[in-house]
Each structure stands twice: as C-alpha cells, then as structure tokens.
Design an enzyme around this catalytic site. Structure first.
Site, mmCIF file in Angstrom:
data_model
loop_
_atom_site.group_PDB
_atom_site.id
_atom_site.type_symbol
_atom_site.label_atom_id
_atom_site.label_comp_id
_atom_site.label_asym_id
_atom_site.label_seq_id
_atom_site.Cartn_x
_atom_site.Cartn_y
_atom_site.Cartn_z
ATOM 1 N N CYS A 50 6.687 -3.125 7.228
ATOM 2 C CA CYS A 50 6.009 -3.768 8.472
ATOM 3 C C CYS A 50 6.744 -5.171 8.673
ATOM 4 O O CYS A 50 6.982 -5.728 9.722
ATOM 5 C CB CYS A 50 4.382 -3.953 8.545
ATOM 6 S SG CYS A 50 4.069 -4.828 7.213
ATOM 7 N N ASN A 51 7.383 -5.583 7.751
ATOM 8 C CA ASN A 51 8.065 -6.978 7.685
ATOM 9 C C ASN A 51 9.502 -6.830 7.819
ATOM 10 O O ASN A 51 10.059 -7.899 7.838
ATOM 11 C CB ASN A 51 7.475 -8.002 6.674
ATOM 12 C CG ASN A 51 6.322 -8.548 6.877
ATOM 13 O OD1 ASN A 51 5.833 -8.617 8.264
ATOM 14 N ND2 ASN A 51 5.409 -8.883 5.872
#
Lengths: 431, 273
Positions: A50-51
């Site tokens: 997600c990052n």
C-alpha cells in the site's frame, strides 16, 4: 550485470497515485514476465504494497536503455502517461538499489517506522517471483539477504517492538495490568471509529469476552457484528461495568458518560477487582476523579498519546542501529557481487582466449600441416597452457584483493567481452 | 571450610553472575535466547551450588546451617530453587533480574565475611535438620514474595501515575505479580508449618513438651499469622491489590527480625540440647 530499481512510494506519491499504480501479486508477475519477454532484463521482481510499487531488475544492457524500458512498461501496464508521474518515480542502481531494498525490508522506509507487515510482503513477493522463474542468482541473493536484514533488525533492535497507535498503546497497558487478556472481558461504549479500533485490538489480543454498547442501537449492533463482539443495550452499561475488566469509551457528548459515583458503585459490585478505563472521547467521557478509586486505572487520549510519542522516540533511537545492519549487508552484497562479476569476467576472458587460439590455429592450418598429428597436439596443448599461465596471476589477485575485484569489470571494456562476436577479431587479419 | 573457597563455590558464583547478565539482557533488550540462557545458567548454578553445599555438609557432617554464613548460603540456594520453580509455573522471567542480586548478596556474605572453618555441628538427628531446612525454605519463599510485592507496588504506582516510564513495560503485569506473590507465600507457609511441626517433634523428644514458648517460637507463629492474614486479605474486596502487597512487605519485616535479631541475639533461648 547491474541491479536496477524503479518505483514510487509514500514519500514521492500521494495515495491516489499509489492506488492507481498498485500491482496485485498476479499483476506484478505478469508485468515482470512481460519485461523479461522483451529481453530487457534478465531477472525481475515487482514489489507492491500500500505504500510502494517498485520494480527490481538485473540487466546487462546500458543503464539508460534498461531504466527507460522499465519505466515505459511500468506506465503502459497501468495505462498512464510517463509525464503524469513527473517527480513521483525514483531510480536507483547497484549499491543504492540494494540499500533501498534492505531499508524497505527493515521497515526503515515504511510510513509506520519499523512496521512488521512489510517483511512478510517482501517474502511473499520474492517467493512468488522465484516460483515463476523470474529471479536468478543476483535477485535471489539480494532478496534472501533483504529478508535476513529484516529479521536481524527486528531481533536485534527495538524498531519493530511495542505499540504505535493510541488503541494499541491502550492494549499494551491492559496487558501490563492483566497479563494475557484471554481470561478478561471488556466493554466498548460508543460505536465510533476509535472505539472500533480498540474493539478490533481487543479481539486480536484474544480478549475472553467483548461487549459493544452504543446510544444508537443500530450502530452498536453493526459494530458488534463487524468485530465479533456481543451487543448490549446502552441502558445495561452500568451492569456491564460490574462485570468487565476493561472499559473503552468513545462517545460524543459534553457530559460524563461514566461518573465517579457510577464507577465507585461498579467497583463495589465487582469486589474491587482491578478495572482499566480507557477514555478515547474528546471531550472526555469519564470523570477524571474516578482515577482516585482504589484499583481503578484510568487513561485518557492525552496519556495514551504520550505513550505513543515515547514509543516513537524509542523507535527512532533504534534507527542508527538498524542502519548499521543495513550498511553491513550492503557491503556484503557489494563484495559478493564484485566477486561474482570478476569471476564471470575472468571466465569469459578465458573462453575468449581459447576461442582466439582456435581461430588462430585454424587460420594457420596449412603451416601446421607440416607437423605430425602428435606434434600439432603438443603445440595446441602448449598454447592452452600459455593461456592458463597468463590468467593464473590475475585469478589469484582477484581472489585475494577486493579492490582488484572491483576494478575487474574493466576487463570487459578492455577485451570487449560484452560484444557477441568479439572473439573472432583475434584471427589472422581479424584486426 | 566455607562454601566460598571451593571450586564449586566459585563456579556457582560465576554461573549466577552469568545468569544475572542474561536476565538483565532479557529485561532491557528482550530476545528469547537471553531468557532461555538465563534460566539454563541458573539451573546449572543451582546444581553446582547444591554440590558446594553437599561438600560443606560432608566436611561438617551436617546440613550447613550451623552459622549465619552457612545458613545464608542455604537460604540463597532455596531462594534460587523456589524462584526457578515459580518461573516455570508462571512462565515469567522478568523477576530473575531482581532476585539474583539478592542471591549474589547472600553468597557475597559467605565470600567476604565467612570464617575459614565452620563450627563442628553437634549431632541432632535428621528431624532437627528437616526442622531447620524447612524453615530456611520458608524464609526463602517469603523473601521471593517480598520482592514480588515491592515490584507490584512499584508497577502499581507507575501505572496509576499515568506517566509511563520505560521500566513499566519491562516489569511483569500486576495480575502475574499478585499470583506469584501468593504462590511464594503458599510455599513459605507450607515450609514454615512443616518446620514448626518437626521442631515440635524434636522438642517433645527432648523435653516432653510440645512447645517451649521462646522468642523464636513466638516469632515463627507471628510470621505464620501475618502471612495467613495476607492470604485472606489478598482476596478480600477492600484489600486486594496494592494494600495486600503492603501487608506482605510488612510481614516480611517479621521474617527479617526472626532471621537476624532473634537468630543472632535470642537464639540461646531456642536450643535443642
């Protein structure tokens, strides 16, 4: 062979861009296979969380060609114009790319410093790529060492230890009071976001019993169902207080949800067994005077924030130690890679010299014809011995001296080892 | 010959110190290996300590409790034995870092101020030996309970103070500390009851009476009473928690009084010969 990295992360791109450029594990494998099919790279792994979305590759071609090609694929896979990613993408090569992966695995590059999940994501991505045959000796070595870095940082530093959020800090406190929570019960008063997080944390830590009560019954029921708790009517809150060991409040309103008197009565009813009150409401839900009650432990948002802050500082204090572990492994990888490169270069040189010897003797076959077969055999053997003798000292120096190993890549330029047909130039009139 | 000047004595001290280092490492830096290593080193130290005591017992033909120095070593051994048992039962290793300095202090007494030769013990039989060793076991268990109670009070204060310091996260949970304190007290009470019972048997054989009301007997019954009160209060609504821990700490003052003042200055009233 060089290691390349192209990607973007939470520092360079907003969540909207990151979402758009996210690869599922299967997408990552497909994108990687496409890159390899084109012959642009020899080994490739697409890491997407997600990052971050990052492409690690190993290629022999020129840097500009590889980086440009990977970027083109990266953008076309997500149907986005490269110009739209202006400033979002970063590129790293060799040592910098290696260091970047190790920092990612260690949790040093995470939004939540030292987060534990990233190591599992790196492992999952790597194993999927390895099973798909997308990795080779260099990326295997790189990712295996990256996983080791992640493990070491978590084992040898406190970077990945303790709680970080307000809710998890509250749970840590609960464990300092009650130990393992499986024999305890808790009630969450209020069905807001903070209460929901606390309920999830309680459930995750194996709380023995969990109730949710909310002024709006519908919200309470919905949250209870979501976190796997029991719903209790708001009117029964006072009865719950006498039963449960942990009470979390997150209720909107300007009046005390729990007064000192109500809590004193609850403590009396429960025989003064320890009670942990977590007031996540702003403004506060629990009368601060309740903290004076015997065996009552009352913590508010500010108290928990202070713990989170202390925790963050403690983690940041561990960063230099984690960085040292990363540096140590970067050095190891660099040493391994330069050694591998040098050995490869030397092997290619040996092969090239032998081929040159063959071309040389082929071109002079008429001159050699006047010798007997036995004599010709001896001459060829002597020429092979000469090649080996010429390479013996460089081989020994490569094994002994790290600086020599690092410079050995120059052999490729000096002898044109990358050129596919370069060995033919050694024959008569080949120059 | 004292415990301190034997090879086993040195080995014991070294193993306990190494174990303490591991317990401290476990306390301040975590790591599973440190905890396991600490326990194993402590168990090894307990074994060499036992051999050292055995060596000393052979040399004086008695359990080594004849003087303060011998009994401190025996007390230290029982302290480690009881601690290890409680560590295994409760699965809590943080307290090793607090108990071992006490053990080393007791051993240090033997090392620093012990006389070169222990007094030859008059033969008093095995019942008498059991009487003394049971009482020393009781003292060691009460010592453990005292340490647990003090740590409980510290932890309770830190948690209620709402200004957490790093140490708070390293100490065991209140619930565990309370349970360990109670376990220690139960062991202590059992040891004391057995010790008093054996004392009564010896007394009856020698004097025909069951009990001679001398200071040692009186203080032993007082200790028994204090700890029974503690156990009762520790489960009562008004006292459970910190207040009961204070009672445990106060009760231990009676143990200290018995072990020092009564043993050193009033022991002439408590002789079985």
């Amino acid at each position: 062979m060089s290691v390349y990295l192209l990607g973007l992360n939470h520092r360079t791109a907003g969540v909207a861009v990151r979402e758009r450029l996210h690869f599922s594990v299967d997408d990552g494998l497909r994108a990687a296979e496409a890159l390899r099919r084109e012959g642009l790279v020899e080994e490739v792994v697409v890491l997407s969380t997600c990052n971050r979305s990052e492409v690690y590759s190993v290629a022999e071609r020129a840097a500009a060609e590889v980086e440009g090609g990977v970027e083109r694929h990266f953008c076309s896979f997500h149907s986005i114009e490269p110009a739209q990613l202006n400033g979002c993408l970063y590129r790293r090569r060799d040592r910098d790319a290696v260091e970047h992966l190790y920092r990612v695995a260690a949790g040093l590059d995470s939004m939540l410093l030292g987060e534990a999940e990233i190591l599992g994501q790196v492992r999952e991505t790597y194993l999927a790529a390895q099973r798909a045959g997308l990795t080779g000796p260099i990326l295997n070595r790189l990712f295996q060492a990256g996983l080791e870095v992640g493990k070491r940082v978590r084992a040898e530093t406190r970077l990945g230890a303790q709680a970080m959020s307000v809710a998890s800090a509250a749970m840590k406190l609960a464990e300092q009071i009650f130990g393992a929570l499986k024999h305890n019960s808790a009630a969450v008063l209020g069905a807001g976001a903070m209460g929901g997080k606390a309920a999830q944390q309680l459930k995750a830590r194996g709380i023995g019993g969990l109730w949710v009560a909310s002024r709006t019954a519908e919200h309470g029921r919905e949250m209870a169902a979501r976190v796997g708790a029991q719903w209790a009517p708001w009117e029964k809150s006072a009865e719950l207080l006498a039963q449960v060991d942990i009470v979390v409040t997150s209720v909107a309103g300007s009046e005390w949800t729990l007064t000192r008197e109500a809590l004193a009565a609850a403590m009396h009813a429960r025989g003064n067994r320890r009670m942990f009150l977590i007031d996540l409401g702003v403004p506060r839900n629990i009368d601060p005077a309740a903290a004076e009650l015997y065996n009552v432990f009352l913590y508010g948002v500010d108290d928990l924030e202070e713990i989170v802050q202390q925790n963050r500082q403690a983690r940041e204090g561990e960063v230099p130690h984690a960085e040292a572990i990363v540096r140590e492994h970067v050095e190891k990888f660099a040493a391994w890679q330069s050694g591998a490169n040098a050995v490869n270069a030397l092997a290619e040189l040996r092969q090239k010299l032998r081929l040159q010897r063959e071309y040389f003797t082929d071109a002079r076959s008429e001159e050699l014809a006047r010798f007997s077969a036995e004599e010709r055999e001896r001459i060829l053997r002597m020429m092979d011995d000469l090649v080996e003798e010429l390479l013996r000292e460089p081989s020994e120096r490569l094994m002994k001296d790290r600086e020599v190993r690092e410079r050995a890549v120059l052999l490729r330029d000096l002898f044109g080892l990358n050129a596919p047909d370069s060995s033919r130039r050694g024959g008569r009139g080949g120059a | 010959m004292t415990l301190s000047f034997t090879t086993m004595g040195y080995a014991t001290a070294a193993l306990y110190m190494a174990s303490l280092a591991c317990y401290l490492r476990k306390l301040f830096a975590e790591g599973k290996w440190a905890g396991r290593a600490a326990t194993m080193l402590l168990a090894a130290g307990l074994t060499t300590h036992y051999l050292a005591l055995l060596e000393r017992a052979f040399s004086i033909h008695s359990v080594p409790y004849q003087d303060l120095y011998g009994s401190t070593s025996l007390l230290a051994w029982f302290l480690v034995l009881t601690y290890l048992a409680l560590e295994l039962i409760h699965g809590e290793r943080a307290m090793g870092a607090f108990i071992l300095p006490l053990v080393l202090l007791l051993l240090g007494l033997d090392f620093v101020v012990a006389p070169q030769a222990a007094p030859q013990a008059p033969a008093r039989g095995s019942i008498f030996a059991l009487h003394v060793t049971s009482n020393i076991l009781a003292y060691s268990a009460f010592t453990l309970s005292f340490v647990y109670s003090v740590v409980y009070l510290v932890q309770d204060r830190l948690l209620r103070g709402r200004r957490p310091v790093a140490m708070m996260w390293r100490l065991p949970p209140l619930e565990d500390l309370e349970q360990m304190t109670r376990s220690g007290v139960w062991v202590g009470l059992a040891g004391l009851v057995v010790g008093i019972s054996f004392g009564m048997i010896v007394d009856r054989r020698l004097t025909g009476a069951l009990l001679q009301p001398d200071p040692k007997v009186v203080i032993s019954f007082l200790i028994l009473g204090f700890y029974v009160v503690y156990l009762s209060l520790s489960r009562s609504p008004a006292w459970r928690g910190a207040r009961a821990s204070v009672v445990c700490v106060v009760s231990y003052c009676a143990v200290i009084f018995s072990y020092t003042v009564v043993n050193l200055f009033l022991s002439r009233f408590h002789r079985f010969y």
